[in-house]
Design a protein around this motif. Structure first.
Motif, PDB file in Angstrom:
ATOM      1  N   LYS A 208       5.055  -6.790 -17.522  1.00 36.50           N
ATOM      2  CA  LYS A 208       5.892  -6.962 -18.700  1.00 36.50           C
ATOM      3  C   LYS A 208       5.555  -8.314 -19.323  1.00 36.50           C
ATOM      4  O   LYS A 208       5.820  -9.366 -18.718  1.00 36.50           O
ATOM      5  N   ILE A 209       4.971  -8.274 -20.498  1.00 34.85           N
ATOM      6  CA  ILE A 209       4.532  -9.507 -21.161  1.00 34.85           C
ATOM      7  C   ILE A 209       5.753 -10.321 -21.579  1.00 34.85           C
ATOM      8  O   ILE A 209       6.634  -9.815 -22.278  1.00 34.85           O
ATOM      9  N   ILE A 230      -3.513 -10.363 -20.815  1.00 32.38           N
ATOM     10  CA  ILE A 230      -2.589  -9.611 -19.963  1.00 32.38           C
ATOM     11  C   ILE A 230      -2.800  -8.107 -20.156  1.00 32.38           C
ATOM     12  O   ILE A 230      -2.829  -7.337 -19.193  1.00 32.38           O
ATOM     13  N   ILE A 231      -3.003  -7.710 -21.419  1.00 35.71           N
ATOM     14  CA  ILE A 231      -3.243  -6.285 -21.692  1.00 35.71           C
ATOM     15  C   ILE A 231      -4.532  -5.823 -20.994  1.00 35.71           C
ATOM     16  O   ILE A 231      -4.566  -4.766 -20.361  1.00 35.71           O
ATOM     17  N   LEU A 239      -2.476  -0.618 -14.538  1.00 38.24           N
ATOM     18  CA  LEU A 239      -1.026  -0.763 -14.610  1.00 38.24           C
ATOM     19  C   LEU A 239      -0.571  -0.496 -16.038  1.00 38.24           C
ATOM     20  O   LEU A 239      -1.316  -0.716 -16.989  1.00 38.24           O
ATOM     21  N   GLU A 240       0.681  -0.041 -16.148  1.00 38.34           N
ATOM     22  CA  GLU A 240       1.272   0.051 -17.479  1.00 38.34           C
ATOM     23  C   GLU A 240       1.514  -1.364 -17.989  1.00 38.34           C
ATOM     24  O   GLU A 240       1.661  -2.289 -17.200  1.00 38.34           O
ATOM     25  N   VAL A 241       1.599  -1.510 -19.309  1.00 40.54           N
ATOM     26  CA  VAL A 241       1.946  -2.817 -19.855  1.00 40.54           C
ATOM     27  C   VAL A 241       2.986  -2.616 -20.945  1.00 40.54           C
ATOM     28  O   VAL A 241       2.915  -1.659 -21.721  1.00 40.54           O
ATOM     29  N   ILE A 242       3.999  -3.478 -20.952  1.00 42.26           N
ATOM     30  CA  ILE A 242       5.041  -3.398 -21.979  1.00 42.26           C
ATOM     31  C   ILE A 242       5.280  -4.810 -22.509  1.00 42.26           C
ATOM     32  O   ILE A 242       5.213  -5.778 -21.754  1.00 42.26           O
TER      33      ILE A 242
END
Ligand code: C2E
Ligand code: MG
Ligand code: MG
Ligand code: MG
Length: 283
Positions: A208-209, A230-231, A239-242
């Motif tokens: 999670k950014i 980070i993305i 991994l998912e990124v939000i």
């Protein structure tokens, strides 16, 4: 009023011998009062949860994050930024955190019975102090069993500070919960000091950014570079990124252009009480 004057008189007497700061004294007293009130907040049922949607670029709501709110009888709403650190210091966070988890899981179980909402994930913040309790895993499992909430829809948000010490214990606990189906998101990512090689070994589902980088995305090249890395990191670790704290369309568009497709922020919705949350339709 009277005891305050007495306090200051005593302080003034000591003044000749040692440093005395009346302002600091007032702050310490206010803090002690808040702490005493915080102790009463659970039995007096002054806590409740707000929920903030997590959306995709098509506007679909994938899940929500539960955010704790404290309605103080005299002071009104007290911000988590103020009372969570206090609750961590005096260990009240363990009981408060258990209440949050149980309330959230009850909600998750209710959604699971509703065809329009059963796909939703529910993210719950877990403080390091709470996670480090020896029986943390057992507590979570007991709550899942008691509420019959679907574990695979529960996402625990942990922070990098958890892995500064006793990292192997933390990892072992995550693995046990992961076996039960629970998922993990690394909150406020980029603000801590985690080693990338260690992150690779954790059973994480999502990065999670942190909102500070999102806020400065379009005004500060360094923040933009950090978000882009980070993305990329999330992609290479699968991994998912939000992104959290998305407030403008320009930020959202930048994120989409850089392959981040999940967002949370005021642009879509503020955290809301359950009654005001519209989960069935896109926001
Ligand atoms: P967090 O988990 O990183 O939560 C995100 C914070 O950003 C929330 O603040 C949320 O209201 C706020 N936010 C969401 N969208 C936006 C936006 O577009 N712009 C801006 N400026 N802010 C946005 P909140 O609710 O005040 O919570 C602050 C922190 O307190 C949380 O940060 C979390 O670390 C902690 N916290 C909240 N609830 C709990 C809880 O139940 N347990 C624990 N241990 N910590 C909690
Ligand atoms: Mg969070
Ligand atoms: Mg965060
Ligand atoms: Mg934060």
């Amino acid at each position: 009023q009277a005891d305050m004057a007495l306090f200051q008189a005593k302080g003034a007497g000591r003044n000749t011998l040692s440093f005395f700061d009346p302002e600091m004294q007032v702050r310490l007293q206010a803090r002690a009062r808040l702490e005493a009130d915080l102790r009463q907040a659970l039995p007096r049922e002054e806590f409740h949860l707000h929920y903030q949607p997590q959306v995709t670029d098509s506007g679909e709501i994938r899940g929500v994050e539960a955010l704790l709110r404290w309605q103080h009888p005299r002071r009104g709403a007290v911000s988590p930024g103020e009372f969570i650190p206090l609750a961590e210091e005096n260990r009240l966070i363990v009981a408060i955190g258990a209440w949050v988890l149980e309330s959230a899981c009850r909600q998750l179980a209710a959604w699971a019975a509703d065809p329009a909402r059963r796909h939703l994930t529910l993210a719950v913040n877990v403080s390091p102090r709470q996670f480090r309790e020896v029986d943390f895993v057992e507590r979570v499992v007991a709550i899942l069993d008691a509420t019959r909430a679907p574990a695979e829809r529960l996402k625990l948000e942990v922070t990098e500070s958890l892995f500064l010490e006793e990292r192997d214990e933390a990892r072992a606990k995550m693995l046990r919960l992961r076996e039960r189906g629970v998922r993990f998101s690394l909150d406020d990512f980029g603000t801590g000091y985690s080693s990338l090689s260690y992150i690779k070994r954790l059973p994480l589902d999502q990065l999670k950014i942190d909102q500070s980088f999102v806020r400065d995305l379009l005004v500060d090249e360094a923040s933009a570079a950090i978000v882009a890395s980070i993305i990329a990191l999330a992609r290479s670790l699968e991994l998912e990124v939000i992104a959290e704290g998305v407030e403008t369309e320009a930020q959202r568009d930048w994120l989409i252009a850089h392959e981040c497709h999940a967002f949370q922020g005021y642009l879509f919705s503020r955290p809301l009480p359950l009654e005001e949350l519209h989960l069935s339709k896109a926001c």
